[in-house]
Write a protein that holds these residues in place. Sequence first.
Motif, PDB file in Angstrom:
ATOM      1  N   UNK A 202       0.784  -1.223   0.000  1.00 43.17           N
ATOM      2  CA  UNK A 202       0.000   0.000   0.000  1.00 43.17           C
ATOM      3  C   UNK A 202       0.819   1.277   0.000  1.00 43.17           C
ATOM      4  N   UNK A 203       2.127   1.183   0.222  1.00 49.84           N
ATOM      5  CA  UNK A 203       2.958   2.385   0.220  1.00 49.84           C
ATOM      6  C   UNK A 203       3.234   2.850  -1.209  1.00 49.84           C
ATOM      7  N   UNK A 204       3.447   4.155  -1.324  1.00 47.32           N
ATOM      8  CA  UNK A 204       3.784   4.767  -2.604  1.00 47.32           C
ATOM      9  C   UNK A 204       5.298   4.783  -2.765  1.00 47.32           C
ATOM     10  N   UNK A 205       5.795   4.189  -3.871  1.00 48.90           N
ATOM     11  CA  UNK A 205       7.229   4.137  -4.111  1.00 48.90           C
ATOM     12  C   UNK A 205       7.529   4.688  -5.497  1.00 48.90           C
ATOM     13  N   UNK A 206       8.587   5.493  -5.593  1.00 47.61           N
ATOM     14  CA  UNK A 206       9.076   5.996  -6.866  1.00 47.61           C
ATOM     15  C   UNK A 206      10.388   5.285  -7.178  1.00 47.61           C
ATOM     16  N   UNK A 207      10.507   4.781  -8.411  1.00 44.66           N
ATOM     17  CA  UNK A 207      11.694   4.044  -8.843  1.00 44.66           C
ATOM     18  C   UNK A 207      12.371   4.828  -9.962  1.00 44.66           C
ATOM     19  N   UNK A 208      13.555   5.350  -9.687  1.00 39.18           N
ATOM     20  CA  UNK A 208      14.332   6.049 -10.716  1.00 39.18           C
ATOM     21  C   UNK A 208      15.068   5.029 -11.579  1.00 39.18           C
ATOM     22  N   UNK A 209      15.303   5.369 -12.849  1.00 37.01           N
ATOM     23  CA  UNK A 209      16.033   4.458 -13.726  1.00 37.01           C
ATOM     24  C   UNK A 209      15.355   3.117 -13.864  1.00 37.01           C
ATOM     25  N   UNK A 229       3.498   1.599  -7.419  1.00 36.75           N
ATOM     26  CA  UNK A 229       4.796   1.921  -8.019  1.00 36.75           C
ATOM     27  C   UNK A 229       4.661   2.980  -9.104  1.00 36.75           C
ATOM     28  N   UNK A 230       5.422   4.059  -8.937  1.00 33.61           N
ATOM     29  CA  UNK A 230       5.617   5.034 -10.006  1.00 33.61           C
ATOM     30  C   UNK A 230       7.037   4.878 -10.505  1.00 33.61           C
ATOM     31  N   UNK A 231       7.180   4.592 -11.792  1.00 31.16           N
ATOM     32  CA  UNK A 231       8.486   4.341 -12.393  1.00 31.16           C
ATOM     33  C   UNK A 231       8.897   5.519 -13.261  1.00 31.16           C
ATOM     34  N   UNK A 232      10.181   5.805 -13.287  1.00 31.29           N
ATOM     35  CA  UNK A 232      10.735   6.865 -14.123  1.00 31.29           C
ATOM     36  C   UNK A 232      11.602   6.206 -15.195  1.00 31.29           C
TER      37      UNK A 232
END
Length: 377
Positions: A202-209, A229-232
């Motif tokens: 349930x946590x919001x995570x941002x993944x760079x690269x 998951x928010x991916x970049x």
Amino acid sequence: MKPQDPKRFDLTEGLVTMKAVVTTGHGGYEQLVYRDVPVPVPGPCEVLLQVLASSVNNTDINTRLGWYSATVTTATQDAATARDANAASPTPDGGWGQPTPFPFIQGTDCCGRVVAVAPGGDARLIGQRVLVRPSIRPSGFDALDNLWMGSDFDGAFAQFVKVPASEVFAVNSDWSDAELATIPCAYGTAENMLHRANLRAGEQVVVAGASGGVGSAVVQLAKRRGAIVTAIAGKSKMGHVKSLGADRVVARDDDLVACLGENTVDLVVDNVAGPAFGDMLKLLKPGGRYVSSGAIAGPLVTLDLRTLYLKNLTLLGCTAWDEPVFANLVAYIERGELRPLVAQSFALAQIAQAQRAFLDKTHVGKFVLIPPAPGQA
């Protein structure tokens, strides 16, 4: 080679030398020499593996370039370009806090088969297909000192490699050797970061690269934990990253704060660093966590300490792997909870070609290296 113990396959009987890529010093691709070297002999508590497949990682390139030196302040790709332009430039402190043991065999990833054990070793290991845990904790898991296969001692860019018996993990899977070889470094690094950061469902995570080896592993492993998951990623790779399970994909060149908003993210997983570092901290909620095990866009960043302390943030650096990490990965593979990503396979002798393609950053997934069969060139 005549071992002291008969517990071995006939596969290596009579073999004295093997093919390997020997890294002879800091520098460009000219330092990667494909040649004959002695077949290693396992010592006490070690096993000998036939390398079935290995793969390319930033770590391999960074070590060759001397990027870990405090004198290097640029991105990996820029350091590689500089090395090509001036291959003879010295880097006296280019190791992981100690001199790199040149000449030696790199290769952090290894899918292999056990072909021999040291005297007194467990003969039941012979014949098993295994993955090697490359992050070794010589003082135990209560201490953070660690050794890395392929950086601190000879690795898997060879037909055979010897490793501590404690670091081999049998895998019961229908994946190919090449697919298994994508796992150890990238997925182990990713799982260790999520484990250390205690990512919860349930946590919001941002993944760079997110299109790279570690980033794509983080996307899969974070979704496995039930995170949002928010991916970049680069625009050309956004669709592929979305197919890995990311809930949202943001273009690398977009304004991240404008897209996502300040104080919206529980965890940032960032092996990119460089100029975007400050915006990553703006994304974090009060009490958020930032975790990193790399800095491919540049190791020097600007940190506003007010952001750190006023938001009560936690910054986590991860190199040494915690004890559950690798066994967990093997279990995920055996339960079909991961997806291997092989971008392309190369013969071991084509390592320079594979590393050039790696640095072009037009791929998604891992470049795999396949050594020749024993006795072949």
